[in-house]
Every structure is written in structure tokens, then in C-alpha cells.
Design a protein around this motif. Structure first.
Motif, PDB file in Angstrom:
ATOM      1  N   GLY A 101       9.027   1.631   5.990  1.00  0.00           N
ATOM      2  CA  GLY A 101       8.201   2.749   6.598  1.00  0.00           C
ATOM      3  C   GLY A 101       8.053   2.836   8.055  1.00  0.00           C
ATOM      4  O   GLY A 101       8.027   3.726   8.567  1.00  0.00           O
ATOM      5  N   CYS A 102       8.675   1.909   8.792  1.00  0.00           N
ATOM      6  CA  CYS A 102       9.614   2.858  10.174  1.00  0.00           C
ATOM      7  C   CYS A 102      10.652   3.381  10.841  1.00  0.00           C
ATOM      8  O   CYS A 102      10.539   4.226  11.249  1.00  0.00           O
ATOM      9  N   TYR A 103      11.297   3.979   9.456  1.00  0.00           N
ATOM     10  CA  TYR A 103      12.929   4.304   9.762  1.00  0.00           C
ATOM     11  C   TYR A 103      13.152   4.728   7.763  1.00  0.00           C
ATOM     12  O   TYR A 103      13.981   6.488   8.884  1.00  0.00           O
ATOM     13  N   LEU A 104      12.677   5.282   7.271  1.00  0.00           N
ATOM     14  CA  LEU A 104      12.625   5.936   6.203  1.00  0.00           C
ATOM     15  C   LEU A 104      11.466   7.012   5.604  1.00  0.00           C
ATOM     16  O   LEU A 104      11.521   8.127   5.903  1.00  0.00           O
ATOM     17  N   LEU A 105      10.450   5.985   5.245  1.00  0.00           N
ATOM     18  CA  LEU A 105       9.503   6.985   4.743  1.00  0.00           C
ATOM     19  C   LEU A 105       8.879   8.032   5.520  1.00  0.00           C
ATOM     20  O   LEU A 105       8.464   9.150   4.824  1.00  0.00           O
ATOM     21  N   PRO A 106       8.554   8.206   6.490  1.00  0.00           N
ATOM     22  CA  PRO A 106       7.822   9.424   7.847  1.00  0.00           C
ATOM     23  C   PRO A 106       8.485  10.468   7.597  1.00  0.00           C
ATOM     24  O   PRO A 106       8.365  11.752   7.254  1.00  0.00           O
ATOM     25  N   HIS A 107      10.082  10.583   7.384  1.00  0.00           N
ATOM     26  CA  HIS A 107      11.115  11.245   6.915  1.00  0.00           C
ATOM     27  C   HIS A 107      10.917  12.174   5.801  1.00  0.00           C
ATOM     28  O   HIS A 107      10.843  12.829   5.413  1.00  0.00           O
ATOM     29  N   LEU A 108      10.414  11.096   4.843  1.00  0.00           N
ATOM     30  CA  LEU A 108      10.300  10.815   3.613  1.00  0.00           C
ATOM     31  C   LEU A 108       9.236  11.951   2.998  1.00  0.00           C
ATOM     32  O   LEU A 108       8.812  13.071   2.102  1.00  0.00           O
ATOM     33  N   MET A 109       8.139  11.903   3.897  1.00  0.00           N
ATOM     34  CA  MET A 109       6.784  12.121   3.628  1.00  0.00           C
ATOM     35  C   MET A 109       6.460  13.059   4.041  1.00  0.00           C
ATOM     36  O   MET A 109       5.528  13.807   3.881  1.00  0.00           O
ATOM     37  N   ALA A 110       7.084  13.474   5.341  1.00  0.00           N
ATOM     38  CA  ALA A 110       7.465  14.742   5.677  1.00  0.00           C
ATOM     39  C   ALA A 110       7.574  16.029   5.676  1.00  0.00           C
ATOM     40  O   ALA A 110       7.592  17.049   4.734  1.00  0.00           O
ATOM     41  N   GLU A 155       5.651  -1.800 -11.921  1.00  0.00           N
ATOM     42  CA  GLU A 155       6.881  -1.633 -12.568  1.00  0.00           C
ATOM     43  C   GLU A 155       7.589  -1.384 -11.252  1.00  0.00           C
ATOM     44  O   GLU A 155       6.968  -0.600 -10.248  1.00  0.00           O
ATOM     45  N   ILE A 156       9.098  -1.584 -11.495  1.00  0.00           N
ATOM     46  CA  ILE A 156       9.951  -1.433 -10.478  1.00  0.00           C
ATOM     47  C   ILE A 156      11.552  -0.786 -10.858  1.00  0.00           C
ATOM     48  O   ILE A 156      11.980  -1.272 -11.792  1.00  0.00           O
ATOM     49  N   GLY A 157      11.529  -0.006  -9.753  1.00  0.00           N
ATOM     50  CA  GLY A 157      13.035   0.497  -9.927  1.00  0.00           C
ATOM     51  C   GLY A 157      13.674   0.380  -8.328  1.00  0.00           C
ATOM     52  O   GLY A 157      12.953   0.800  -7.360  1.00  0.00           O
ATOM     53  N   LEU A 158      15.169   0.904  -8.968  1.00  0.00           N
ATOM     54  CA  LEU A 158      16.179   1.041  -7.621  1.00  0.00           C
ATOM     55  C   LEU A 158      16.008   2.311  -7.189  1.00  0.00           C
ATOM     56  O   LEU A 158      15.943   3.056  -8.209  1.00  0.00           O
ATOM     57  N   TRP A 159      16.143   1.811  -6.020  1.00  0.00           N
ATOM     58  CA  TRP A 159      16.432   3.473  -4.929  1.00  0.00           C
ATOM     59  C   TRP A 159      16.987   3.107  -3.761  1.00  0.00           C
ATOM     60  O   TRP A 159      18.194   4.573  -5.051  1.00  0.00           O
ATOM     61  N   ARG A 160      17.910   2.360  -2.944  1.00  0.00           N
ATOM     62  CA  ARG A 160      18.769   3.043  -2.541  1.00  0.00           C
ATOM     63  C   ARG A 160      19.607   1.459  -2.311  1.00  0.00           C
ATOM     64  O   ARG A 160      18.764   0.618  -2.242  1.00  0.00           O
ATOM     65  N   LEU A 287      12.630  10.395  -4.386  1.00  0.00           N
ATOM     66  CA  LEU A 287      13.401   9.629  -4.234  1.00  0.00           C
ATOM     67  C   LEU A 287      14.434   9.383  -4.069  1.00  0.00           C
ATOM     68  O   LEU A 287      16.365   9.379  -3.493  1.00  0.00           O
ATOM     69  N   ARG A 288      14.993   9.921  -5.499  1.00  0.00           N
ATOM     70  CA  ARG A 288      15.934  10.569  -6.511  1.00  0.00           C
ATOM     71  C   ARG A 288      16.864  11.256  -5.781  1.00  0.00           C
ATOM     72  O   ARG A 288      17.915  11.129  -5.315  1.00  0.00           O
ATOM     73  N   GLU A 289      16.195  11.797  -5.460  1.00  0.00           N
ATOM     74  CA  GLU A 289      17.358  13.354  -4.168  1.00  0.00           C
ATOM     75  C   GLU A 289      18.029  12.600  -3.182  1.00  0.00           C
ATOM     76  O   GLU A 289      19.361  13.259  -2.730  1.00  0.00           O
ATOM     77  N   GLN A 290      16.808  11.817  -2.684  1.00  0.00           N
ATOM     78  CA  GLN A 290      17.705  10.575  -1.685  1.00  0.00           C
ATOM     79  C   GLN A 290      18.032   9.641  -1.300  1.00  0.00           C
ATOM     80  O   GLN A 290      17.505   8.908  -0.701  1.00  0.00           O
ATOM     81  N   SER A 291      18.505   9.977  -2.257  1.00  0.00           N
ATOM     82  CA  SER A 291      18.977   7.896  -2.748  1.00  0.00           C
ATOM     83  C   SER A 291      20.190   7.106  -2.180  1.00  0.00           C
ATOM     84  O   SER A 291      20.227   6.625  -1.968  1.00  0.00           O
TER      85      SER A 291
END
Length: 293
Positions: A101-110, A155-160, A287-291
Motif C-alpha cells: 500500500g505504501c510503496y507499490l500500489l499508489p504507482h499501480l493505481m495511478a 481466490e488467491i493468486g501469486l503476483w510477484r 499486475l501481470r504486466e508489472q510482476s
């Protein structure tokens, strides 16, 4: 059976928010009308939908069982408003554990909002246990957590992958050597995340593998508090390398080589009935693009 969409939307909102008052506000009706609507729905169905726990309403067992079908019905109806599959928009609530939430999600959401300007983003941050509970109750459309997790209804899937780092202050006796051997693991005072967080789960598992019981000086729910405590000389810490990258670059903190296995998975979580929603699958494509770490 006489059930209308307004009742189903109120039922879903009450299950998600846990309070009839909040659900009534969201659906723009009075609390008395909302209460009457739920009672009428229970009479029609022939079973209770909610149990009162203190000030909150929790779905009954029957209420939990029908919720996936209720959400599927609402998703299908909402899909009639946007028959063009390529149009992605509307509210999108992602709940993430602290590092994500602090280091990855803001850039992904943007990036996601840049691609899909009609999306209205919302982000919640908590530990992994809290995120699982939010998804279980339908209070977010997607979750991203740190550390291992299983759940029968999600449903739970591996991201990175993500690497945890053991670190100390620049003036700590370990700093010049940048090493912490197996024997030294039990001699240090550790400042770590609180129980229930994904980071703590990985740390505890790694320490258990060495058969060494660490001395936990402080267990804190905030990464900044852990970093400041390490800088103050209260002990050594363990956080994601993402969380300490700036302080390592400026020389305030020093990463230590250890025998601990501190690589973990970052995983996404979705309710099985929500995966049909176009906005969730479209974000998972990002997410898959930026894994790659």
C-alpha cells in the motif's frame, strides 16, 4: 418470490459495511426504511440475514451463503449500463497490506487511472489478516497482501516476489562488517512488525527454520516507527527492502547479510464471484504486466 433490486443492493451494502445506518446512507434512504426493507426480505426468504454483534451487523450463515449470488446478480445488472466491455469505470476499492500500500500500489493505481479515466480509486491499508477479513466480507473488490495465505471462499493468486531486509543503524556495532551470522541472530534485540502482518509471518518462519528464538524488543504496526526505533539504537529491524531503500541510499541504515531465508510472495485476493467484474480482471492484467521485482 417478490424481491427487488433495491432490497438486494441494501442487503449487499449492509453485509459489506456492517452497519445498517451506513448502508442506508450509501443507498440514500432512511434508516427506518432500510430496517423495514431488510425485515421484508427476511420474511420473503424465510430466514434471518444478519446477527447483531455489539454495534455491528454480521451476516448469518444463510446470509453468507447467498451473498456470492447476490453480488453476481448485481454485477450482471450493473453490466447492462455499460454493454461495451472495453469501457472500464466506476468505484474501485483495493485493500493492501502496508508495504504494498505504501510503496507499490499508489504507482499501480495511478497507471490504472491513466489508462481508464472513468475509474474512481479507493485504497485501504492494513495488515494481511485485516485485508483477508475485508475481502471475506466484501468490503473491497481486490486485495494485495504480503506473506502466505489460504482461504476457502477467496481466490488467491501469486503476483510477484519481495525480499525482506535485516538492517541496523549506521553507528551500530554490526554496521562496519555488514554481517550477522547464525549465532548472532539470538543475541540481537529485534524491532519487527506486529503479529498478523505478512512481514512478521515471514520473519517468524525464517527464525523458526534456524531453531533460534529471537529477542523481540518491540513489535510495531508502522514501518516508520520501526525505522526510527532502529535509528535511535533500540535494536535491529526487519522490513521489506522497498521500505528502507531511501535510508540505505543516504547511509542512515545499513543492510546486513544473514543466513535467514527472507524472500516472500506478494499475492492478490479476490472474491470468487467478483472475478467476473471487468474492472478486477483488467487490474489483474496490469499486475501481470508489472510482476517483476
Amino acid at each position: 418470490m417478490n424481491i427487488n433490486l433495491r432490497q438486494l443492493r441494501l442487503l449487499e451494502a449492509t453485509s459489506r459495511l456492517g452497519r445498517l445506518t451506513d448502508a442506508a446512507d450509501e443507498q440514500a434512504i432512511s434508516q427506518s426504511a432500510a430496517s423495514q426493507s431488510i425485515r421484508e426480505l427476511e420474511r420473503t426468504l424465510g430466514y434471518r440475514l444478519f446477527l447483531r454483534i455489539g454495534r455491528h451487523l454480521e451476516p448469518s450463515e444463510a446470509g453468507r451463503q447467498i451473498m456470492p449470488r447476490v453480488r453476481e446478480i448485481l454485477a450482471l445488472v450493473d453490466g447492462l449500463e455499460s454493454p461495451q466491455q472495453e469501457v472500464i469505470g466506476g468505484d474501485f476499492h483495493v485493500a493492501a497490506s502496508v508495504t504494498v500500500g505504501c510503496y507499490l500500489l499508489p504507482h499501480l493505481m495511478a497507471e490504472f487511472c491513466r489508462r481508464h479515466p472513468r475509474v474512481v480509486p479507493r485504497i485501504s491499508i492494513g495488515n494481511s489478516g485485516e485485508i483477508l477479513a475485508m475481502l471475506e466480507k466484501g468490503r473491497a473488490q481486490l486485495g494485495i497482501i504480503e506473506g502466505p495465505a489460504t482461504h476457502a471462499e477467496l481466490e488467491i493468486g501469486l503476483w510477484r516476489k519481495d525480499r525482506l531486509s535485516v538492517f541496523c543503524a549506521a553507528d551500530h556495532p554490526l554496521a562496519p562488517h555488514r554481517q550477522l551470522d547464525l549465532e548472532g541472530l539470538g543475541a540481537q534485540r529485534w524491532i519487527v512488525r506486529e503479529p498478523g502482518s505478512g512481514t512478521r509471518q515471514v520473519f517468524d518462519s525464517a527464525m523458526q527454520a534456524t531453531a533460534i528464538a529471537p529477542v523481540i524488543a518491540l513489535a510495531l504496526p508502522r514501518q516508520e516507527a520501526i525505522k526510527q526505533s532502529v535509528l535511535a539504537g533500540l535494536g535491529i529491524g526487519c522490513l521489506s527492502a522497498l521500505a528502507i531503500a531511501d535510508e540505505v541510499a543516504t547511509g542512515q541504515l545499513v543492510e546486513l547479510d544473514t543466513p535467514l531465508q527472507l524472500v516472500r510472495n506478494l499475492s492478490w485476493i479476490a472474491a470468487r464471484d467478483r472475478r467476473t467484474a471487468g474492472i478486477v480482471d483488467t487490474f489483474l492484467e496490469l499486475l501481470r504486466e508489472q510482476s517483476a521485482p
